[in-house]
Motif scaffolding. Structure first.
Motif, PDB file in Angstrom:
ATOM      1  N   PHE A   7       0.829  -1.200   0.000  1.00  0.00           N
ATOM      2  CA  PHE A   7       0.000   0.000   0.000  1.00  0.00           C
ATOM      3  C   PHE A   7       0.864   1.251   0.000  1.00  0.00           C
ATOM      4  O   PHE A   7       0.686   2.148  -0.813  1.00  0.00           O
ATOM      5  N   GLU A   8       1.829   1.323   0.909  1.00  0.00           N
ATOM      6  CA  GLU A   8       2.701   2.501   1.005  1.00  0.00           C
ATOM      7  C   GLU A   8       3.548   2.658  -0.255  1.00  0.00           C
ATOM      8  O   GLU A   8       3.801   3.770  -0.687  1.00  0.00           O
ATOM      9  N   ARG A  37      -4.262  11.117   8.593  1.00  0.00           N
ATOM     10  CA  ARG A  37      -4.871  10.278   7.560  1.00  0.00           C
ATOM     11  C   ARG A  37      -6.152   9.627   8.070  1.00  0.00           C
ATOM     12  O   ARG A  37      -6.243   9.271   9.236  1.00  0.00           O
ATOM     13  N   GLN A  38      -7.083   9.461   7.156  1.00  0.00           N
ATOM     14  CA  GLN A  38      -8.263   8.638   7.382  1.00  0.00           C
ATOM     15  C   GLN A  38      -8.273   7.574   6.300  1.00  0.00           C
ATOM     16  O   GLN A  38      -7.976   7.876   5.139  1.00  0.00           O
ATOM     17  N   TYR A  39      -8.622   6.345   6.669  1.00  0.00           N
ATOM     18  CA  TYR A  39      -8.660   5.235   5.720  1.00  0.00           C
ATOM     19  C   TYR A  39     -10.071   4.660   5.668  1.00  0.00           C
ATOM     20  O   TYR A  39     -10.699   4.463   6.711  1.00  0.00           O
ATOM     21  N   ALA A  41     -11.586   1.267   3.807  1.00  0.00           N
ATOM     22  CA  ALA A  41     -11.288   0.086   2.994  1.00  0.00           C
ATOM     23  C   ALA A  41     -12.589  -0.588   2.579  1.00  0.00           C
ATOM     24  O   ALA A  41     -13.522  -0.696   3.377  1.00  0.00           O
ATOM     25  N   VAL A  51      -8.655   1.002  -0.990  1.00  0.00           N
ATOM     26  CA  VAL A  51      -8.557   1.854   0.192  1.00  0.00           C
ATOM     27  C   VAL A  51      -8.591   3.301  -0.268  1.00  0.00           C
ATOM     28  O   VAL A  51      -7.816   3.705  -1.132  1.00  0.00           O
ATOM     29  N   TRP A  52      -9.520   4.076   0.295  1.00  0.00           N
ATOM     30  CA  TRP A  52      -9.590   5.514   0.057  1.00  0.00           C
ATOM     31  C   TRP A  52      -8.899   6.165   1.241  1.00  0.00           C
ATOM     32  O   TRP A  52      -9.189   5.851   2.390  1.00  0.00           O
ATOM     33  N   ILE A  53      -7.931   7.047   0.963  1.00  0.00           N
ATOM     34  CA  ILE A  53      -7.177   7.714   2.021  1.00  0.00           C
ATOM     35  C   ILE A  53      -7.393   9.207   1.921  1.00  0.00           C
ATOM     36  O   ILE A  53      -7.235   9.801   0.859  1.00  0.00           O
ATOM     37  N   ASN A  82      -6.932  13.589  -1.250  1.00  0.00           N
ATOM     38  CA  ASN A  82      -7.287  12.190  -1.064  1.00  0.00           C
ATOM     39  C   ASN A  82      -6.992  11.413  -2.332  1.00  0.00           C
ATOM     40  O   ASN A  82      -6.822  11.981  -3.406  1.00  0.00           O
ATOM     41  N   LYS A  84      -7.365   7.072  -4.063  1.00  0.00           N
ATOM     42  CA  LYS A  84      -7.856   5.704  -3.930  1.00  0.00           C
ATOM     43  C   LYS A  84      -6.759   4.746  -4.417  1.00  0.00           C
ATOM     44  O   LYS A  84      -6.197   4.932  -5.492  1.00  0.00           O
ATOM     45  N   TYR A  92      -3.581   3.001  -8.614  1.00  0.00           N
ATOM     46  CA  TYR A  92      -4.161   4.106  -7.860  1.00  0.00           C
ATOM     47  C   TYR A  92      -4.929   5.004  -8.813  1.00  0.00           C
ATOM     48  O   TYR A  92      -4.745   4.956 -10.028  1.00  0.00           O
TER      49      TYR A  92
END
Length: 101
Positions: A7-8, A37-39, A41, A51-53, A82, A84, A92
């Motif tokens: 992911f990172e 951050r807010q995640y 999934a 995952v939307w960040i 933000n 995805k 992405y």
């Protein structure tokens, strides 16, 4: 490779590609450090993990509020963006940066 490091890695690639397309306009330059951050999934309609960040500077919100509601603001420039990430495909999209007031 575990999902977190994958992911990172995808996220870092997205930010590098975004920044490389800028022409000396630092207002839209993004970094991964210094943001809350807010995640969110989900499994999409194809059964793929997404995952939307949500990235944002200081909010003044409590941890419970940030866990319960997406943090939304108008304007703010690169202090709010933000993206995805699709973990299944390694891709992405939907990188969105707030406008500047």
């Amino acid at each position: 490779m575990n999902e977190l490091s994958e992911f990172e890695s995808i996220l870092e690639k997205a930010i590098i590609e975004h920044n490389s397309e800028l022409e000396n306009d630092s207002r839209w330059r993004l970094e991964l450090e210094g943001y809350n951050r807010q995640y969110v999934a989900i499994l999409n309609e194809k059964g793929e993990k997404e995952v939307w960040i949500n990235f944002f500077c200081d909010t003044g919100w409590t941890e419970d509020q940030l866990k319960s509601y997406p943090y939304e603001v108008d304007d703010g420039g690169n202090c709010f963006f933000n993206i995805k990430i699709n973990l299944t495909t390694g891709s992405y999209g939907d990188l969105r940066i707030n406008s500047i007031a």
